[in-house]
Design a protein around this motif. Structure first.
Motif, PDB file in Angstrom:
ATOM      1  N   TRP A  35       0.854  -1.177   0.000  1.00 37.93           N
ATOM      2  CA  TRP A  35       0.000   0.000   0.000  1.00 37.93           C
ATOM      3  C   TRP A  35       0.894   1.233   0.000  1.00 37.93           C
ATOM      4  O   TRP A  35       2.015   1.205   0.487  1.00 37.93           O
ATOM      5  CB  TRP A  35      -0.952   0.014   1.195  1.00 37.93           C
ATOM      6  N   ARG A  63      -6.505  -2.707 -12.732  1.00 39.50           N
ATOM      7  CA  ARG A  63      -6.925  -1.726 -11.749  1.00 39.50           C
ATOM      8  C   ARG A  63      -8.321  -2.135 -11.296  1.00 39.50           C
ATOM      9  O   ARG A  63      -9.142  -2.572 -12.120  1.00 39.50           O
ATOM     10  CB  ARG A  63      -6.937  -0.322 -12.364  1.00 39.50           C
ATOM     11  N   SER A 109      -6.509   6.867  -7.241  1.00 39.19           N
ATOM     12  CA  SER A 109      -6.573   5.993  -6.066  1.00 39.19           C
ATOM     13  C   SER A 109      -7.348   4.735  -6.427  1.00 39.19           C
ATOM     14  O   SER A 109      -8.482   4.800  -6.883  1.00 39.19           O
ATOM     15  CB  SER A 109      -7.267   6.722  -4.907  1.00 39.19           C
ATOM     16  N   SER A 110      -6.727   3.607  -6.220  1.00 41.69           N
ATOM     17  CA  SER A 110      -7.337   2.342  -6.631  1.00 41.69           C
ATOM     18  C   SER A 110      -6.497   1.183  -6.110  1.00 41.69           C
ATOM     19  O   SER A 110      -5.468   1.376  -5.483  1.00 41.69           O
ATOM     20  CB  SER A 110      -7.436   2.281  -8.162  1.00 41.69           C
ATOM     21  N   PHE A 111      -6.964  -0.009  -6.401  1.00 44.54           N
ATOM     22  CA  PHE A 111      -6.238  -1.240  -6.077  1.00 44.54           C
ATOM     23  C   PHE A 111      -5.604  -1.717  -7.386  1.00 44.54           C
ATOM     24  O   PHE A 111      -6.313  -1.998  -8.351  1.00 44.54           O
ATOM     25  CB  PHE A 111      -7.231  -2.269  -5.533  1.00 44.54           C
ATOM     26  N   TYR A 112      -4.289  -1.750  -7.431  1.00 47.23           N
ATOM     27  CA  TYR A 112      -3.578  -2.138  -8.645  1.00 47.23           C
ATOM     28  C   TYR A 112      -3.049  -3.558  -8.456  1.00 47.23           C
ATOM     29  O   TYR A 112      -2.349  -3.849  -7.478  1.00 47.23           O
ATOM     30  CB  TYR A 112      -2.430  -1.171  -8.941  1.00 47.23           C
ATOM     31  N   GLY A 133      -1.536  -7.427  -4.900  1.00 41.53           N
ATOM     32  CA  GLY A 133      -2.150  -6.118  -5.098  1.00 41.53           C
ATOM     33  C   GLY A 133      -1.453  -5.002  -4.341  1.00 41.53           C
ATOM     34  O   GLY A 133      -0.774  -5.232  -3.336  1.00 41.53           O
ATOM     35  N   THR A 134      -1.625  -3.797  -4.845  1.00 39.24           N
ATOM     36  CA  THR A 134      -1.086  -2.592  -4.219  1.00 39.24           C
ATOM     37  C   THR A 134      -2.212  -1.578  -4.106  1.00 39.24           C
ATOM     38  O   THR A 134      -2.821  -1.222  -5.118  1.00 39.24           O
ATOM     39  CB  THR A 134       0.058  -1.976  -5.056  1.00 39.24           C
ATOM     40  N   ARG A 135      -2.465  -1.137  -2.886  1.00 39.58           N
ATOM     41  CA  ARG A 135      -3.531  -0.140  -2.705  1.00 39.58           C
ATOM     42  C   ARG A 135      -2.911   1.247  -2.715  1.00 39.58           C
ATOM     43  O   ARG A 135      -2.086   1.581  -1.868  1.00 39.58           O
ATOM     44  CB  ARG A 135      -4.271  -0.377  -1.396  1.00 39.58           C
ATOM     45  N   THR A 151      -3.401   5.283  -2.524  1.00 38.78           N
ATOM     46  CA  THR A 151      -4.252   6.391  -2.099  1.00 38.78           C
ATOM     47  C   THR A 151      -3.529   7.688  -2.399  1.00 38.78           C
ATOM     48  O   THR A 151      -2.404   7.900  -1.936  1.00 38.78           O
ATOM     49  CB  THR A 151      -4.564   6.314  -0.598  1.00 38.78           C
ATOM     50  N   GLY A 158     -10.009  -6.891  -0.439  1.00 41.04           N
ATOM     51  CA  GLY A 158      -8.669  -6.341  -0.259  1.00 41.04           C
ATOM     52  C   GLY A 158      -7.544  -7.248  -0.702  1.00 41.04           C
ATOM     53  O   GLY A 158      -6.373  -6.922  -0.484  1.00 41.04           O
TER      54      GLY A 158
END
Lengths: 117, 109
Positions: A10, A37, A89-92, A111-113, A115, B40
Motif C-alpha cells: 500500500w 486496476r 486511487s485504486s487497487f492495482y 495487489g497494491t492499494r 491512495t 482487499g
C-alpha cells in the motif's frame, strides 16, 4: 506453485507525485505480465499487457504517458503512475503467465492499494 | 461488444449449497475461469472449463455449456470462509481475459 509478489502493498502519496509499483515472479519466468486496476465493488479492469523486452500494449482509455510500464526482465515488471491525482486511487494488481498465447493460467500478485491525497 | 453477466450479490447459509451463474458473449472462446477474491486481496484461481460439462474439485464444481454461453460455479457445504467475491472470466479469441463484475457471496450462520 507459482508466486507473484508486489511492492509496495500500500502507498499513500501527495497529488502530483509519481509512484512506482513492482511486480515480480518469484519462482518462474514470466514472459507476459498484466496490470489491472480495480475500483471498490467493481471488477478487474485490464490496463495493459507487457511482454518482456517489448513495449506494453495499453487498453483503450488508458494513458500510456501517465501509466508507464517497464518489463525489463523475465521476472520483473514495473508500473509507474506519473503525476498521480486522487482519481488514480485504486487497487492495482499485476498477474503473470509463462506464455504469450494459449491457455496459461494467470498468477496474481497480492495487489497494491494506492491512495492519492 | 463483449459481455459477462453474473449476479451482483447472493446470500446463503453455512452448510448449504449455492450456485453462482455466469453468462457470456465474447468474440471467440478459449475457456472460462472462476476466481475467488476476498476483500482487499488479489483473485485466486478456482477452476477452468473449456469443454462442456461439469468439473468437480472438492467442495467446488464448475459447469460449462458453450452452446448456451453459460457457466455456473457450485459451492457445497458452505463455510464462513467462503464469503468472498467470485469472478467469472472468459478468454477470448485473442487469449485475453474478459472479466465479469463479480458476485459477492455472503454466508450467514
Amino acid at each position: 506453485g507459482a508466486v507473484v509478489s508486489q511492492h509496495p502493498s500500500w502507498v499513500i502519496c501527495k497529488s502530483g507525485t509519481s509512484v512506482k509499483i513492482e511486480c515480480r515472479s518469484l519462482d518462474f519466468q514470466a514472459t507476459t505480465m498484466f496490470w489491472y486496476r480495480q475500483f471498490p465493488k467493481q471488477s478487474l479492469m485490464l490496463m495493459a499487457t507487457s511482454n518482456e523486452g517489448s513495449k506494453a500494449t495499453y487498453e483503450q482509455g488508458v494513458e500510456k504517458d501517465k501509466f508507464l510500464i517497464n518489463h525489463a526482465s523475465l521476472t520483473l515488471s514495473t508500473l509507474t503512475v506519473t503525476s498521480a491525482h486522487p482519481e488514480d486511487s485504486s487497487f492495482y494488481i499485476c498477474s503473470a503467465t509463462t506464455g504469450t498465447s494459449g491457455f496459461n493460467e494467470q498468477f496474481f500478485g497480492p495487489g497494491t492499494r494506492l491512495t492519492v491525497l | 461488444g463483449q459481455n459477462i453477466d453474473q449476479p451482483t450479490e447472493m446470500t446463503a447459509t453455512e452448510g448449504a449449497i449455492v450456485q453462482i451463474n455466469c453468462t457470456y458473449q465474447t468474440s471467440g472462446f478459449n475457456g472460462l475461469f472462476w476466481y475467488q477474491q476476498h476483500a482487499g486481496e488479489a483473485p485466486t484461481f478456482l477452476s477452468y472449463n473449456v469443454l462442456d460439462g461439469l468439473e468437480e474439485k472438492g467442495r467446488f464444481s464448475s459447469f460449462l455449456s458453450r452452446s448456451k454461453g453459460y457457466s455456473y460455479l457450485l459451492l457445497k457445504e458452505l463455510q464462513m470462509k467462503d464469503s468472498a467475491s467470485y469472478l467469472c472470466a472468459v478468454m477470448d479469441s485473442n487469449y485475453q481475459l474478459i472479466w465479469g463484475a463479480g458476485t459477492k457471496l455472503i454466508i450467514k450462520p
